[in-house]
Design a protein around this motif. Sequence first.
Motif, PDB file in Angstrom:
ATOM      1  N   LEU A 109      13.600   3.612  -3.974  1.00  0.00           N
ATOM      2  CA  LEU A 109      14.274   4.723  -4.634  1.00  0.00           C
ATOM      3  C   LEU A 109      15.651   4.974  -4.040  1.00  0.00           C
ATOM      4  CD1 LEU A 109      11.414   7.386  -4.879  1.00  0.00           C
ATOM      5  CD2 LEU A 109      12.015   5.579  -6.498  1.00  0.00           C
ATOM      6  N   PRO A 110      16.601   5.370  -4.862  1.00  0.00           N
ATOM      7  CA  PRO A 110      17.852   5.903  -4.325  1.00  0.00           C
ATOM      8  C   PRO A 110      17.573   7.142  -3.483  1.00  0.00           C
ATOM      9  CG  PRO A 110      18.012   5.513  -6.703  1.00  0.00           C
ATOM     10  CD  PRO A 110      16.569   5.377  -6.337  1.00  0.00           C
ATOM     11  N   ASP A 111      18.392   7.382  -2.497  1.00  0.00           N
ATOM     12  CA  ASP A 111      18.187   8.540  -1.618  1.00  0.00           C
ATOM     13  C   ASP A 111      18.197   9.852  -2.392  1.00  0.00           C
ATOM     14  OD1 ASP A 111      18.039   6.846   0.553  1.00  0.00           O
ATOM     15  OD2 ASP A 111      20.134   7.127   1.138  1.00  0.00           O
ATOM     16  N   SER A 112      18.951   9.894  -3.491  1.00  0.00           N
ATOM     17  CA  SER A 112      19.100  11.143  -4.245  1.00  0.00           C
ATOM     18  C   SER A 112      17.936  11.424  -5.188  1.00  0.00           C
ATOM     19  CB  SER A 112      20.395  11.094  -5.067  1.00  0.00           C
ATOM     20  OG  SER A 112      20.345  10.017  -6.009  1.00  0.00           O
ATOM     21  N   MET A 113      17.005  10.481  -5.331  1.00  0.00           N
ATOM     22  CA  MET A 113      15.929  10.630  -6.319  1.00  0.00           C
ATOM     23  C   MET A 113      14.656  11.159  -5.679  1.00  0.00           C
ATOM     24  SD  MET A 113      14.354   7.766  -8.978  1.00  0.00           S
ATOM     25  CE  MET A 113      15.787   7.775 -10.063  1.00  0.00           C
ATOM     26  N   SER A 114      14.125  12.246  -6.227  1.00  0.00           N
ATOM     27  CA  SER A 114      12.886  12.823  -5.713  1.00  0.00           C
ATOM     28  C   SER A 114      11.693  12.005  -6.193  1.00  0.00           C
ATOM     29  CB  SER A 114      12.740  14.270  -6.195  1.00  0.00           C
ATOM     30  OG  SER A 114      12.514  14.301  -7.598  1.00  0.00           O
ATOM     31  N   PHE A 115      10.548  12.194  -5.539  1.00  0.00           N
ATOM     32  CA  PHE A 115       9.324  11.527  -5.989  1.00  0.00           C
ATOM     33  C   PHE A 115       8.944  11.965  -7.406  1.00  0.00           C
ATOM     34  CE2 PHE A 115       8.350  11.355  -1.268  1.00  0.00           C
ATOM     35  CZ  PHE A 115       8.555   9.987  -1.157  1.00  0.00           C
ATOM     36  N   THR A 116       9.135  13.249  -7.706  1.00  0.00           N
ATOM     37  CA  THR A 116       8.792  13.751  -9.038  1.00  0.00           C
ATOM     38  C   THR A 116       9.636  13.079 -10.105  1.00  0.00           C
ATOM     39  OG1 THR A 116       8.093  15.900  -8.160  1.00  0.00           O
ATOM     40  CG2 THR A 116       8.685  15.811 -10.493  1.00  0.00           C
ATOM     41  N   ASP A 117      10.950  13.015  -9.881  1.00  0.00           N
ATOM     42  CA  ASP A 117      11.823  12.349 -10.847  1.00  0.00           C
ATOM     43  C   ASP A 117      11.478  10.871 -10.962  1.00  0.00           C
ATOM     44  OD1 ASP A 117      13.137  14.692 -11.364  1.00  0.00           O
ATOM     45  OD2 ASP A 117      15.065  14.080 -10.539  1.00  0.00           O
ATOM     46  N   ALA A 118      11.199  10.232  -9.831  1.00  0.00           N
ATOM     47  CA  ALA A 118      10.899   8.799  -9.852  1.00  0.00           C
ATOM     48  C   ALA A 118       9.660   8.501 -10.683  1.00  0.00           C
ATOM     49  CB  ALA A 118      10.713   8.291  -8.427  1.00  0.00           C
ATOM     50  N   ALA A 119       8.600   9.297 -10.498  1.00  0.00           N
ATOM     51  CA  ALA A 119       7.384   9.084 -11.277  1.00  0.00           C
ATOM     52  C   ALA A 119       7.635   9.326 -12.758  1.00  0.00           C
ATOM     53  CB  ALA A 119       6.269  10.000 -10.774  1.00  0.00           C
ATOM     54  N   LEU A 175       0.851  -1.189   0.000  1.00  0.00           N
ATOM     55  CA  LEU A 175       0.000   0.000   0.000  1.00  0.00           C
ATOM     56  C   LEU A 175       0.883   1.234   0.000  1.00  0.00           C
ATOM     57  CD1 LEU A 175      -2.890   1.195   0.174  1.00  0.00           C
ATOM     58  CD2 LEU A 175      -2.563   1.262   2.668  1.00  0.00           C
ATOM     59  N   ILE A 176       0.700   2.078  -1.010  1.00  0.00           N
ATOM     60  CA  ILE A 176       1.550   3.259  -1.191  1.00  0.00           C
ATOM     61  C   ILE A 176       0.720   4.523  -1.032  1.00  0.00           C
ATOM     62  CG2 ILE A 176       3.066   4.494  -2.788  1.00  0.00           C
ATOM     63  CD1 ILE A 176       3.426   1.769  -4.244  1.00  0.00           C
ATOM     64  N   GLU A 177       1.212   5.438  -0.203  1.00  0.00           N
ATOM     65  CA  GLU A 177       0.670   6.795  -0.155  1.00  0.00           C
ATOM     66  C   GLU A 177       1.333   7.582  -1.280  1.00  0.00           C
ATOM     67  OE1 GLU A 177       0.641  10.730   2.734  1.00  0.00           O
ATOM     68  OE2 GLU A 177       1.111   8.760   3.600  1.00  0.00           O
ATOM     69  N   VAL A 178       0.558   7.927  -2.286  1.00  0.00           N
ATOM     70  CA  VAL A 178       1.124   8.507  -3.508  1.00  0.00           C
ATOM     71  C   VAL A 178       1.523   9.958  -3.269  1.00  0.00           C
ATOM     72  CG1 VAL A 178       0.705   8.997  -5.947  1.00  0.00           C
ATOM     73  CG2 VAL A 178      -0.315   6.959  -4.888  1.00  0.00           C
ATOM     74  N   ARG A 179       2.728  10.310  -3.708  1.00  0.00           N
ATOM     75  CA  ARG A 179       3.191  11.690  -3.675  1.00  0.00           C
ATOM     76  C   ARG A 179       3.323  12.305  -5.068  1.00  0.00           C
ATOM     77  NH1 ARG A 179       5.454  12.977   1.320  1.00  0.00           N
ATOM     78  NH2 ARG A 179       4.211  11.883   2.901  1.00  0.00           N
ATOM     79  N   ALA A 180       3.558  11.451  -6.072  1.00  0.00           N
ATOM     80  CA  ALA A 180       3.694  11.948  -7.444  1.00  0.00           C
ATOM     81  C   ALA A 180       3.238  10.860  -8.412  1.00  0.00           C
ATOM     82  CB  ALA A 180       5.140  12.344  -7.745  1.00  0.00           C
ATOM     83  N   ALA A 181       2.577  11.284  -9.489  1.00  0.00           N
ATOM     84  CA  ALA A 181       2.109  10.349 -10.522  1.00  0.00           C
ATOM     85  C   ALA A 181       2.438  10.937 -11.888  1.00  0.00           C
ATOM     86  CB  ALA A 181       0.605  10.114 -10.399  1.00  0.00           C
ATOM     87  N   ALA A 182       3.008  10.109 -12.759  1.00  0.00           N
ATOM     88  CA  ALA A 182       3.369  10.587 -14.093  1.00  0.00           C
ATOM     89  C   ALA A 182       2.163  10.623 -15.011  1.00  0.00           C
ATOM     90  CB  ALA A 182       4.454   9.691 -14.686  1.00  0.00           C
ATOM     91  N   VAL A 183       2.197  11.538 -15.973  1.00  0.00           N
ATOM     92  CA  VAL A 183       1.181  11.630 -17.015  1.00  0.00           C
ATOM     93  C   VAL A 183       1.769  11.001 -18.273  1.00  0.00           C
ATOM     94  CG1 VAL A 183      -0.207  13.207 -18.410  1.00  0.00           C
ATOM     95  CG2 VAL A 183       0.216  13.708 -15.993  1.00  0.00           C
TER      96      VAL A 183
END
Length: 329
Positions: free
Chosen positions: A108-118, A31-39
Motif C-alpha cells: 500500500l502507499p503510505d497515504s492509503m488506509s486499510f479501510t480504503d485499501a479493502a 500470511l496477512i493479519e487482516v485489519r479490513a475486509a470489503a463487502v
Amino acid sequence: MKAIVIDAFKPPEQLTIGHLPDPSLDDHSVLIEVRAAAVNYPDLLVVQGKYQILPERPFAPGKDAAGIVRAVGSNVTRIKPGDRVVAQLEYGAYAEFVSAPQQSCFQLPDSMSFTDAAAMGLVYQTAYFALVERGGFRPGEKVLVTGAAGGVGSAAVQLVNGLGGTVLAAVNSDEQAKLLHDMGADAIIDLSVPNLRDAVREQVRAATAGHGADVLLDTLGGDAFDASLRAMAWCGRAVIIGFAAGRIPEVKANYLLVKNISVSGLQWSDYRERQPQKVDAVQQDIFRLYEQGAIRPQIAGTLPLERAGEALTRLASGHVSGKYVLTVG
C-alpha cells in the motif's frame, strides 16, 4: 482464529462468527493479519451457495483483505513481514488471518488506509478492466455506467473522471443522483422513469448532444441493459459486468449490426489467474490515481467482523451506495 464460518450455505442474516484453523503458508504465499475486509456483491452469492466458484466447507468468505504481513514463504521475493498490503482473493478475507499468493498481494502507499485499501480492491480492478481492457476506453469518450451508486459503479465513475472521460451515471433515486453528482458525474440518467426503453436513449442523447454512449458498463442487466444498449453511439462498446437487477438479458444481434456495436463480458478473476502481470499494472495505476486525489472509495459504512451478516443484508436490499467494509482486530 476468529472468522465468519460458512459450514452450510445460508441467508446472510444467519451468519455468525466462529473459529477456523489458522491458514497454512506455502513457499509462494504471504500470511496477512487482516485489519479490513470489503463487502462485495459476490460474497452475498457465495454465502448462499449461488456463486459459480464455491470453496469446500467450512470456509470464510471475502475477496478483499487489507492488513499487515506477518510471515512469508521461502520463495516470496517482493513482500516482507511488516509490509502493509491489500490482497485480492477467491475467499477467506472475513477472518483474523488469511494466506494469499504473493502475486495477489500489493504493498500500500503510505497515504492509503486499510479501510480504503479493502474498499478499492475487487471493485476498482473490475471497473478498470471493464473500462479499459474490455471497453477499449479512450480519453474524451462518453461512458454510461448503470448501477452507478454501487461498488463497481461508483469506482467506474471515478476512474472515467480520473482517466479523462465523460460520465453518464445511471441511477434509481434522487438520493443516488445527488451522491453521483457530488462524485463528479457529468450527467445523471434516471432509471426510475416510465417507458425506460425510450427514456434512457432520450436522456443520453440530450446529455451528449445526440452522440450517444461510446462505452456502456452494465452492472444491472434486465431492462436497464436493454434500454442502455439503444443509447449507444456508432461503434460503441458494451461491457457486461453483472446482473444485479435479476434478469439476464438477451441481445438482438441485428441491433449490433446496424450500429456496429460490440458486446463483451468481464470475469475479472480470470485475469488474476491467467494474466497476473496485467492485474499488477492496473493496481499500480489505481494507486497512482489515489495518490493524485483523482479517486477515493465511497464508503457506505464500517462494521466489525461479527456484523458481516448485517452488512451483506443491507447490500442485498439494493439500496446501498458505495462500499461496506468490515474492521478486523
